[in-house]
Design a protein around this motif. Structure first.
Motif, PDB file in Angstrom:
ATOM      1  N   GLU A  51       0.866  -1.185   0.000  1.00 52.27           N
ATOM      2  CA  GLU A  51       0.000   0.000   0.000  1.00 52.27           C
ATOM      3  C   GLU A  51       0.901   1.233   0.000  1.00 52.27           C
ATOM      4  N   SER A  52       0.596   2.196  -0.868  1.00 52.29           N
ATOM      5  CA  SER A  52       1.350   3.444  -0.878  1.00 52.29           C
ATOM      6  C   SER A  52       0.448   4.554  -1.407  1.00 52.29           C
ATOM      7  N   TYR A  53       0.740   5.774  -0.981  1.00 52.17           N
ATOM      8  CA  TYR A  53      -0.072   6.926  -1.386  1.00 52.17           C
ATOM      9  C   TYR A  53       0.807   7.988  -2.022  1.00 52.17           C
ATOM     10  N   GLY A  54       0.342   8.575  -3.128  1.00 52.22           N
ATOM     11  CA  GLY A  54       1.078   9.602  -3.825  1.00 52.22           C
ATOM     12  C   GLY A  54       1.878   9.014  -4.968  1.00 52.22           C
ATOM     13  N   LYS A  55       2.152   9.824  -5.970  1.00 56.54           N
ATOM     14  CA  LYS A  55       2.809   9.334  -7.186  1.00 56.54           C
ATOM     15  C   LYS A  55       4.271   9.027  -6.920  1.00 56.54           C
ATOM     16  N   ASP A  56       4.663   7.802  -7.239  1.00 57.04           N
ATOM     17  CA  ASP A  56       6.013   7.295  -7.082  1.00 57.04           C
ATOM     18  C   ASP A  56       6.203   6.180  -8.089  1.00 57.04           C
ATOM     19  N   GLU A  57       7.404   6.016  -8.612  1.00 57.61           N
ATOM     20  CA  GLU A  57       7.706   4.787  -9.338  1.00 57.61           C
ATOM     21  C   GLU A  57       7.719   3.600  -8.386  1.00 57.61           C
ATOM     22  N   PHE A  58       7.960   3.885  -7.106  1.00 55.68           N
ATOM     23  CA  PHE A  58       8.023   2.836  -6.094  1.00 55.68           C
ATOM     24  C   PHE A  58       6.756   1.988  -6.077  1.00 55.68           C
ATOM     25  N   SER A  59       5.602   2.632  -6.124  1.00 55.05           N
ATOM     26  CA  SER A  59       4.346   1.881  -6.101  1.00 55.05           C
ATOM     27  C   SER A  59       3.201   2.802  -6.465  1.00 55.05           C
ATOM     28  N   CYS A  60       2.153   2.221  -7.071  1.00 52.27           N
ATOM     29  CA  CYS A  60       0.924   2.992  -7.319  1.00 52.27           C
ATOM     30  C   CYS A  60      -0.256   2.156  -6.814  1.00 52.27           C
ATOM     31  N   ALA A 116      15.765  -2.293  -6.607  1.00 55.10           N
ATOM     32  CA  ALA A 116      16.598  -1.592  -5.633  1.00 55.10           C
ATOM     33  C   ALA A 116      16.855  -0.152  -6.073  1.00 55.10           C
ATOM     34  N   ASP A 117      17.052   0.040  -7.366  1.00 57.09           N
ATOM     35  CA  ASP A 117      17.296   1.387  -7.887  1.00 57.09           C
ATOM     36  C   ASP A 117      16.079   2.294  -7.681  1.00 57.09           C
ATOM     37  N   VAL A 118      14.880   1.733  -7.840  1.00 51.05           N
ATOM     38  CA  VAL A 118      13.668   2.517  -7.575  1.00 51.05           C
ATOM     39  C   VAL A 118      13.652   2.989  -6.125  1.00 51.05           C
ATOM     40  N   LEU A 148      16.233   3.348  -4.078  1.00 54.98           N
ATOM     41  CA  LEU A 148      17.303   4.317  -3.846  1.00 54.98           C
ATOM     42  C   LEU A 148      16.956   5.685  -4.403  1.00 54.98           C
ATOM     43  N   ARG A 149      16.510   5.737  -5.647  1.00 54.89           N
ATOM     44  CA  ARG A 149      16.171   7.027  -6.252  1.00 54.89           C
ATOM     45  C   ARG A 149      15.010   7.687  -5.535  1.00 54.89           C
ATOM     46  N   SER A 150      14.070   6.873  -5.083  1.00 57.67           N
ATOM     47  CA  SER A 150      12.931   7.398  -4.352  1.00 57.67           C
ATOM     48  C   SER A 150      13.388   8.080  -3.073  1.00 57.67           C
ATOM     49  N   SER A 151      14.297   7.423  -2.347  1.00 56.30           N
ATOM     50  CA  SER A 151      14.748   7.991  -1.079  1.00 56.30           C
ATOM     51  C   SER A 151      15.654   9.198  -1.291  1.00 56.30           C
ATOM     52  N   GLN A 152      16.541   9.140  -2.278  1.00 54.31           N
ATOM     53  CA  GLN A 152      17.505  10.218  -2.469  1.00 54.31           C
ATOM     54  C   GLN A 152      16.864  11.495  -2.980  1.00 54.31           C
ATOM     55  N   SER A 153      15.691  11.378  -3.611  1.00 58.27           N
ATOM     56  CA  SER A 153      15.033  12.566  -4.153  1.00 58.27           C
ATOM     57  C   SER A 153      14.079  13.212  -3.164  1.00 58.27           C
ATOM     58  N   ARG A 154      13.958  12.615  -1.954  1.00 62.69           N
ATOM     59  CA  ARG A 154      13.034  13.198  -0.975  1.00 62.69           C
ATOM     60  C   ARG A 154      13.546  14.525  -0.457  1.00 62.69           C
ATOM     61  N   PHE A 208      20.284  -1.734  -0.770  1.00 61.30           N
ATOM     62  CA  PHE A 208      19.879  -1.138  -2.038  1.00 61.30           C
ATOM     63  C   PHE A 208      21.088  -0.627  -2.832  1.00 61.30           C
ATOM     64  N   GLU A 209      22.058  -0.032  -2.138  1.00 62.59           N
ATOM     65  CA  GLU A 209      23.246   0.450  -2.828  1.00 62.59           C
ATOM     66  C   GLU A 209      24.037  -0.714  -3.423  1.00 62.59           C
ATOM     67  N   LYS A 210      24.120  -1.805  -2.695  1.00 58.93           N
ATOM     68  CA  LYS A 210      24.873  -2.974  -3.128  1.00 58.93           C
ATOM     69  C   LYS A 210      24.238  -3.642  -4.346  1.00 58.93           C
TER      70      LYS A 210
END
Length: 376
Positions: free
Chosen positions: A60-69, A268-270, A272-278, A298-300
């Motif tokens: 479950e996730s809320y808001g637009k993200d590549e992570f999940s819809c 993992a890249d999704v 990482l990018r999700s967290s780094q762009s916050r 995720f980095e590994k």
């Protein structure tokens, strides 16, 4: 394979039924539209039902993200139930801190009715950035999580509640309607990825545990959390551990490794990018970047080359099962010996792995791997 302590407490009853096997997807959609990923996931559920998988899980996730819809997994499952016969549905996970327990209990009960008793409820603290988006202080997540689950269990178990008062929520003159098909309520599971407190809490309330090992969490930590869970089960409560592993099976080993590395790395890249762009919120970057074990994993694993190398060098510590049917049977039996899970959850459809490759792996696993695992 190097050994790890077995994560079972033999003084606790472990369920002796046949191990259940299901599927998980993060509902990420790099390179796809939201409409396409919904169509793909519904097709995966229909195929999984035909192949004999026991359950299907998504987050479950809320808001637009590549992570999940996936803001409404229960709604997805009601739709999927109309095109499937037996498969059960695990919410993996619902973010408890953002839901009023009475509303959540009502939605769970209605979904259980509409799916004819096939709902399994996975519960967790949720991603910090999602809590921030909807105005919930991540610093309150643990207290909200524990209070919310305790109240949810009470609401699902009681015929009538005159008054129930908590720090964050309260209700009065409440009778759950409709009641769930499964009595006293659908099975409940608490997620514990890296946090000992969550594993201990799951055991202390006598519910199940979800261990998302497919996130690259080290096996030693997964074993530790599973043991903590079992050591805190009350009385004669039975263990019910859902162990998640990343998997890709193909008749050709190199093909399986190539596809598995692509799927895991792009997932993992999704993350990482999700967290780094916050943006910085509440003075802290509230994302996976602040969670050391998750961040390291995720980095590994963040490129196919890194993922391939890490899994080759550190297996079985990284819980990625890639190979021929014989390879997969051997590796899963090893994890089963270490952890003795009651249920196995396979993350096949992840990252940028194409739909046809995901479905082919699902089919081959059901045909050639699943029968060998049912007796574990």
């Amino acid at each position: 394979m190097k050994g790890y302590p077995v994560a079972s407490n033999h003084s606790r009853p472990l369920r002796r039924t046949t191990m259940k096997i299901g599927l998980f997807t993060e509902f990420s959609y790099p390179g796809k539209s939201e409409r396409q990923v919904y169509a793909d996931v519904l097709a995966q559920i229909a195929v999984a039902d035909e192949l004999g998988y026991d359950f299907f899980s998504t987050t479950e996730s809320y808001g637009k993200d590549e992570f999940s819809c996936s803001p409404f997994p229960l709604g997805l499952y009601v739709a999927a139930a109309q095109r499937s016969r037996k498969i059960h549905f695990l919410t993996g996970i619902i973010s408890v801190p953002i839901h009023h327990p009475a509303i959540l209990a009502s939605e769970v009960a209605a979904a259980d009715l509409l799916t004819e008793g096939r709902i399994m409820v996975g519960l967790g603290r949720g991603h910090p950035w999602v809590l921030n988006r909807v105005g919930v202080n991540p610093g309150e997540s643990k207290a909200r999580f524990e209070e919310g689950i305790r109240m949810l269990v009470t609401i699902l178990s009681c015929a009538y509640i005159e008054s129930l008062q908590g720090t964050f929520w309260r209700l009065s003159d409440f009778r759950l309607s409709p009641p769930p098909v499964q009595q006293p309520h659908p099975p409940l599971y608490v997620a514990a990825a890296t946090t000992p407190d969550s594993a201990i809490f799951a055991g202390s309330i006598g519910q199940g545990l979800v261990q998302p090992g497919y996130l690259g969490i080290p096996l030693a930590l997964v074993c530790e959390l599973t043991a903590l869970y079992r050591n805190h089960l009350p009385g004669r409560a039975s263990s019910d551990v859902v162990l998640g592993v990343h998997l890709h099976v193909a008749s050709n080993r190199e093909q399986a490794i190539t596809n598995g590395a692509l799927a895991l790395a792009t997932q993992a890249d999704v993350f990482l990018r999700s967290s780094q762009s916050r943006p910085n919120l509440s003075g802290v970057k509230e994302a996976y970047a602040t969670k050391s074990e998750s961040r390291k994993a995720f980095e590994k694993l963040s490129t196919p080359e890194k993922a391939r190398r890490a899994v080759a060098d550190e297996s079985p510590d990284i819980m990625a099962v890639w190979g021929t049917p014989e390879d997969c049977i051997e590796k899963i039996k090893y994890y089963a010996e270490c952890l003795r899970p009651e249920q196995l959850m396979l993350n096949i459809a992840s990252g940028r792995l194409g739909q046809e490759k995901a479905l082919a792996s699902m089919r081959l696993f059901a045909e050639e791997v699943m029968p060998a695992l049912r007796g574990l």
